[in-house]
Write a protein that holds these residues in place. Structure first.
Motif, short mmCIF file in Angstrom:
data_model
loop_
_atom_site.label_atom_id
_atom_site.label_comp_id
_atom_site.label_asym_id
_atom_site.label_seq_id
_atom_site.Cartn_x
_atom_site.Cartn_y
_atom_site.Cartn_z
N TYR A 21 29.93 5.84 -1.87
CA TYR A 21 28.48 5.81 -1.74
C TYR A 21 27.90 4.69 -2.57
N VAL A 22 26.80 4.12 -2.06
CA VAL A 22 26.09 3.06 -2.77
C VAL A 22 25.77 3.53 -4.18
N ASN A 23 25.20 4.72 -4.30
CA ASN A 23 25.00 5.36 -5.59
C ASN A 23 25.87 6.61 -5.61
N GLN A 24 26.86 6.64 -6.47
CA GLN A 24 27.72 7.80 -6.51
C GLN A 24 27.05 8.97 -7.23
N THR A 25 25.99 8.70 -8.00
CA THR A 25 25.19 9.75 -8.61
C THR A 25 23.74 9.56 -8.20
N ILE A 26 23.18 10.57 -7.58
CA ILE A 26 21.81 10.50 -7.06
C ILE A 26 20.95 11.47 -7.86
N ILE A 27 19.81 10.98 -8.36
CA ILE A 27 18.84 11.83 -9.04
C ILE A 27 17.75 12.18 -8.03
N ALA A 28 17.61 13.47 -7.73
CA ALA A 28 16.63 13.93 -6.75
C ALA A 28 15.67 14.91 -7.41
N ARG A 29 14.48 15.03 -6.82
CA ARG A 29 13.47 15.93 -7.38
C ARG A 29 12.92 16.81 -6.28
N ILE A 30 12.71 18.09 -6.60
CA ILE A 30 12.18 19.04 -5.64
C ILE A 30 10.87 18.51 -5.06
N GLY A 31 10.79 18.54 -3.72
CA GLY A 31 9.57 18.13 -3.04
C GLY A 31 9.40 16.64 -2.86
N THR A 32 10.35 15.83 -3.31
CA THR A 32 10.23 14.37 -3.22
C THR A 32 11.35 13.83 -2.33
N GLU A 33 11.00 12.95 -1.39
CA GLU A 33 11.95 12.37 -0.46
C GLU A 33 13.02 11.56 -1.20
N ILE A 34 14.29 11.80 -0.86
CA ILE A 34 15.39 11.00 -1.41
C ILE A 34 15.52 9.74 -0.57
N PRO A 35 15.39 8.55 -1.16
CA PRO A 35 15.63 7.33 -0.37
C PRO A 35 17.05 7.32 0.17
N ASP A 36 17.23 6.77 1.37
CA ASP A 36 18.55 6.78 2.00
C ASP A 36 19.61 6.18 1.07
N VAL A 37 20.71 6.90 0.92
CA VAL A 37 21.87 6.43 0.17
C VAL A 37 23.03 6.35 1.15
N GLU A 38 23.51 5.14 1.41
CA GLU A 38 24.48 4.92 2.49
C GLU A 38 25.91 5.15 2.02
N LEU A 39 26.72 5.61 2.96
CA LEU A 39 28.17 5.65 2.79
C LEU A 39 28.73 4.35 3.35
N LEU A 40 29.43 3.60 2.51
CA LEU A 40 29.96 2.30 2.91
C LEU A 40 31.47 2.26 2.70
N GLU A 41 32.08 1.31 3.33
CA GLU A 41 33.49 1.05 3.07
C GLU A 41 33.65 0.62 1.61
N ASP A 42 34.61 1.19 0.91
CA ASP A 42 34.89 0.79 -0.47
C ASP A 42 35.42 -0.63 -0.46
N PRO A 43 34.73 -1.57 -1.12
CA PRO A 43 35.15 -2.97 -1.03
C PRO A 43 36.41 -3.29 -1.82
N GLY A 44 36.88 -2.36 -2.65
CA GLY A 44 38.06 -2.63 -3.47
C GLY A 44 37.68 -2.99 -4.88
N LEU A 45 38.60 -2.80 -5.79
CA LEU A 45 38.34 -3.03 -7.20
C LEU A 45 38.02 -4.50 -7.46
N GLY A 46 36.93 -4.73 -8.17
CA GLY A 46 36.54 -6.09 -8.52
C GLY A 46 35.68 -6.79 -7.50
N PHE A 47 35.33 -6.11 -6.38
CA PHE A 47 34.53 -6.71 -5.33
C PHE A 47 33.34 -5.83 -4.99
#
Length: 701
Positions: free
Chosen positions: A417-443
């Motif tokens: 995930y783009v953000n592996q830890t997401i901070i969310a709040r009750i009643g507030t829209e979570i901005p889209d967090v995409e699942l992407l291909e892992d680019p590999g270590l160092g990239f």
């Protein structure tokens, strides 16, 4: 779609440019010899790496997460040992089942394992089976009994939202209390409330929004030759099947069973070039739950097995999955003078003119231009480079041919995930967090303002850019989410991740993107309540013949209400409630918009507009709505450390992260209260195990 697979190359590095020993990540060959997109790669590198107007991060974390992403980048920059770079250990081969069996997946403890299930109605949506009977359904499926028929199997199902019975029991209560077990409850319990019975509202009681298990028919993606033996099973098989009047299975010498299995030896005349049949596969004839399949399969004298041939590699590695593909035909047919023609030209594809086999032609991979017409529009592979090809051959006085589409793409080795830890709040829209291909270590992934429209990798430490071929996104196979006490349900229909019917967030069943508005009921006896949910997402699909690592995600859902302790100094309007515990007292207050405070000392009192004037003593918990670190100041009190006591206001002055500040001991200093994860592990501060740090800084810092 099942695809036959080869390997293509990704853009290459000079030997002396390979960063941090990444020789096994990208080919160490000269650009123009191994790079199908060499000219574009060179044009892209003419743009300075430091020019932020020309490039931006694809992975652009929210302001509350940028430091976490930065910390991960710093760890990647530090370098990694050879064992960490051994990608060959990442993916095990997926199990291969015998004819008449289908693979099913069991997702437990962060690992997705496959087993074979005897093809039948019990395999669909099942994670484990024995002797043809499903023992447990996968996430998002419910084991339900088909009314009257005495048959039970897995269905996709969601409970009717917000339903409860006359005793306030929800569908979750019916499951937890064992009142239902996939079938209708006892007649004394199956009573309507607000127009719905448990047997209509709850999946566990045989109701809910039940839908068919998605049906796959591998035959739909194949290319067949005359004389071929066919035995094709739908996955899962049906309880009954109906076909359209135009179905030509019988004309081709094939039989269709009542469960949807197609068998026979394929016969055809010169005028018949396609197998065509639309079928309705019934999974529950009582409730009318069914799926549809449309077969439009090309027929010819010889084929390569599939309508679309995917030339693949794993991640950024050049791992040959298959270097040649044999021609398939009836043994009595003698062919010669094979010819290959593609539009546009596919220089990576070769043809053995002696026996008609296709092979990977590695000596002509260098394309100096990427024709726009090669950006194919094959369904499910939009944007993936493709060529429409035909192989022809002669036999006596006849010329035969077969058509196919050749695609080149990469398969993911793993996802993140783009953000592996997401901070969310009750009643507030979570901005889209995409699942992407892992680019590999160092990239990391980058995009640029040009017409390339191809994925671009950047080395984190050097800033170098690398163009790679497009990838085929895997399917979401299963999702497991839990906190320290509870397991969460995931809907394959809507993607909602819920606890007792309350939504935590949404994880899209198609893309894996995380979004949504949390509505969990959270409460705490003081301060701000929160819950940390950890999720593991299994990835794969028919195209993937290896097992992918699990993608991990953490979502911290924070309450939008804070409870601030304060002394009671004057009489106020208080109302006594029957709540027996502090959390129940707080929950009762939250249910009323006019509730301003709570007093609990074995007895629950709430401050509300229709209360009575009472002179209570002691402390109350004052309700602070819309509680957020972005808008709410903090009162800090530390026993024995009056120096730091006082009100800290929101400043976000520390590295543009959520932080709080107050004046320091002198005009030139200030106190900053920041999250511990935002502070680098410099020599002056090693107490990073805490979740907050108070920094005494010069204002200029």
């Amino acid at each position: 779609m099942r695809l036959l697979c080869f390997v293509i190359a990704v853009s290459a590095l000079e030997d002396d440019q390979c960063p941090i020993g990444r020789l096994n990540l990208l080919h160490s060959r000269k650009i123009g010899h191994m790079d199908p997109y060499g000219a574009y790669y060179q044009a892209l590198n003419k743009v300075p790496v430091t020019d932020s107007e020309q490039r931006r991060h694809v992975i652009d974390a929210s302001s509350a997460e940028k430091q976490r992403s930065s910390s991960r980048d710093q760890r990647n920059e530090a370098g990694h040992d050879a064992e960490a770079l051994d990608h060959s250990r990442w993916n095990d081969d997926k199990i291969t089942c015998q004819p008449g069996e289908v693979p099913i997946g069991d997702f437990q403890e962060g690992k997705y394992t496959f087993s074979c299930c005897a093809a039948g109605s019990q395999c669909g949506g099942c994670r484990s089976s024995k002797n043809g009977v499903c023992l447990e359904c996968a996430a998002g499926y419910v084991y339900q009994a088909i009314p009257v028929m005495g048959i039970s199997k897995c269905f996709m199902c969601d409970d009717i939202p917000n339903w409860h019975d006359s005793m306030s029991r929800t569908c979750t209560d019916y499951a937890v209390q064992g009142l239902c077990n996939g079938s209708w409850p006892n007649a004394s319990l199956d009573l309507p409330y607000h127009g719905l019975k448990p047997s209509e509202a709850c999946c566990i009681c045989g109701g809910g929004n039940a839908q068919a298990v998605p049906t796959q028919m591998p035959l739909a993606d194949e290319s067949l030759y005359v004389g071929q033996r066919i035995e094709a099973f739908p996955e899962p098989v049906a309880e009954a099947v109906a076909v359209d009047p135009e179905c030509n299975l019988a004309e081709l010498g094939l039989e269709l069973s009542v469960t949807g299995v197609i068998r026979g030896n394929l016969t055809a005349t010169n005028k018949t070039t396609q197998l065509k049949c639309s079928m309705m596969l019934t999974q529950d004839p009582i409730r009318g739950i069914f799926s549809s399949i449309s077969l439009d399969v090309p027929l010819s004298s010889f084929t390569y097995g599939e309508q679309a041939l995917l030339f693949k590699l794993w991640g950024q590695d050049a791992e040959a999955a298959q270097s040649s593909l044999p021609l398939q035909k009836k043994s009595s047919l003698q062919l010669e003078n094979y010819q290959l023609a593609c539009v546009p030209e596919c220089p990576w594809l070769g043809l053995d003119q002696g026996n008609g086999d296709l092979f990977l032609q590695t000596n002509v991979l260098g394309l100096q231009k990427f024709p726009s017409e090669m950006k194919g529009s094959v369904e499910g592979y939009e944007g993936v480079p493709s060529c429409s090809c035909q192989v022809s051959a002669e036999s006596a006085n006849h010329t035969f041919s077969t058509d196919f589409v050749a695609l080149q793409a990469r398969l993911w080795r793993s996802g993140s995930y783009v953000n592996q830890t997401i901070i969310a709040r009750i009643g507030t829209e979570i901005p889209d967090v995409e699942l992407l291909e892992d680019p590999g270590l160092g990239f990391r992934w980058y995009s640029s303002q040009n017409d390339l429209q191809l994925p671009v990798l950047q080395n984190i430490s050097t800033g170098e850019l690398f163009v790679v071929s497009p990838s085929v996104t895997p399917m979401i196979l299963d999702v497991n989410c839990k906190d320290t006490k509870n397991s969460y349900a995931w809907s394959r229909i809507t993607g909602d991740v819920t606890l007792r019917g309350q939504k935590a967030f949404n994880l899209d069943p198609q893309s894996g993107t995380v979004s949504g508005v949390p509505s969990l009921e959270l409460s705490d006896t003081q301060g701000r309540a929160s819950v940390t949910i950890t999720c593991q997402v299994a990835l794969g699909g028919p195209t993937y013949d290896k097992v992918l690592p699990v993608a991990n995600l953490t979502v911290e859902v924070q309450d939008d209400v804070c409870w601030v302790p304060g002394p009671i100094s004057l009489p106020a309007l208080w109302q006594k409630l029957d709540a027996q515990t502090g959390p129940l007292c707080l929950s009762s207050c939250r249910m009323r918009d006019d509730c301003a405070a709570v007093h609990f000392n074995d007895t629950c009192y709430v401050m509300v507009s229709d209360g009575q004037f009472l002179n209570l003593t002691g402390n109350a918990l004052v309700r602070l709505s819309n509680c957020s670190e972005e808008v709410s100041a903090l009162n800090l009190s530390v026993p024995g450390a009056a120096y730091v006591d006082g009100q800290f206001t929101v400043s976000n002055s520390y590295k543009d992260q959520v932080s709080y500040s107050r004046a320091g001991s002198t005009p030139g200093r200030q106190l900053d209260l920041v999250q511990g994860s935002f502070v680098e592990a410099d020599s002056y501060c090693r107490c990073l195990s805490t979740n907050a740090l108070l920094l005494d800084l010069a204002s200029a810092q």
